[in-house]
Design an enzyme around this catalytic site. Structure first.
Site, PDB file in Angstrom:
ATOM      1  N   ASN A   9     -22.125  -9.425  20.907  1.00 24.89           N
ATOM      2  CA  ASN A   9     -21.739 -10.733  21.342  1.00 24.89           C
ATOM      3  C   ASN A   9     -20.645 -11.399  20.599  1.00 24.89           C
ATOM      4  OD1 ASN A   9     -21.313 -13.434  22.395  1.00 24.89           O
ATOM      5  ND2 ASN A   9     -23.512 -13.906  22.565  1.00 24.89           N
ATOM      6  N   ARG A  11     -19.305 -14.097  20.307  1.00 20.20           N
ATOM      7  CA  ARG A  11     -19.709 -15.444  19.708  1.00 20.20           C
ATOM      8  C   ARG A  11     -20.874 -15.832  18.890  1.00 20.20           C
ATOM      9  NH1 ARG A  11     -20.568 -19.076  24.952  1.00 20.20           N
ATOM     10  NH2 ARG A  11     -20.411 -20.727  23.083  1.00 20.20           N
ATOM     11  N   CYS A  12     -21.348 -14.588  18.523  1.00 23.23           N
ATOM     12  CA  CYS A  12     -22.473 -14.553  17.573  1.00 23.23           C
ATOM     13  C   CYS A  12     -21.939 -13.884  16.342  1.00 23.23           C
ATOM     14  CB  CYS A  12     -23.606 -13.483  17.931  1.00 23.23           C
ATOM     15  SG  CYS A  12     -24.980 -12.991  16.820  1.00 23.23           S
ATOM     16  N   SER A  13     -22.147 -14.852  15.128  1.00 28.84           N
ATOM     17  CA  SER A  13     -21.499 -14.507  13.826  1.00 28.84           C
ATOM     18  C   SER A  13     -22.383 -13.461  13.232  1.00 28.84           C
ATOM     19  CB  SER A  13     -21.982 -15.629  12.757  1.00 28.84           C
ATOM     20  OG  SER A  13     -23.120 -15.879  12.565  1.00 28.84           O
ATOM     21  N   ARG A  16     -20.790 -10.477  14.667  1.00 30.41           N
ATOM     22  CA  ARG A  16     -19.178 -10.139  14.217  1.00 30.41           C
ATOM     23  C   ARG A  16     -19.487  -9.637  13.073  1.00 30.41           C
ATOM     24  NH1 ARG A  16     -18.660 -15.540  16.111  1.00 30.41           N
ATOM     25  NH2 ARG A  16     -18.595 -16.068  13.995  1.00 30.41           N
TER      26      ARG A  16
END
Length: 116
Positions: A9, A11-13, A16
């Site tokens: 995802n 948007r998920c740190s 990332r």
């Protein structure tokens, strides 16, 4: 170079950071943005088996949908949990890395190194 698939995802740190960690190790994974392209029932079942943990370990318990759908009920079967995860992919915890050595949920992040 190890072949890896990252259920991701962007948007998920944590997700990332998992991608960054893989790339630092010379691994360019196949990226599956599971919110756009959720895994199938069989894929989810295989991923859970490859982690060596119960399917419930792949549930994102901090999502409001977790409680709203009554998923905190320990009597629910794996099929019921799979139904919920397929209907509401945001319930699938991330990041998940799958390699020929197995699969790991990257929480904590260092766990993905076990399958590289």
């Amino acid at each position: 170079m190890t072949h890896a698939t990252l259920y991701h995802n962007p948007r998920c740190s944590t997700s990332r950071h998992a991608l960054e960690l893989l790339r630092e190790r010379g691994v360019e994974p196949t990226i599956v943005e599971y919110l756009k392209n959720p895994p199938s029932r069989d894929e989810l079942r295989r991923i859970a088996q490859a982690t060596g943990e119960p399917l419930r370990a792949l549930l994102r318990t901090k999502q409001p949908e977790y409680l709203e759908q009554g998923l905190d009920n320990p009597a629910l079967t794996d099929d019921q949990l799979l139904d919920a995860m397929l209907a509401t992919p945001v319930l699938i915890n991330r990041p998940i890395v799958v390699t020929p050595k197995g699969a790991r949920l990257g929480r904590p992040l260092e766990r993905i190194l076990e399958v590289l």
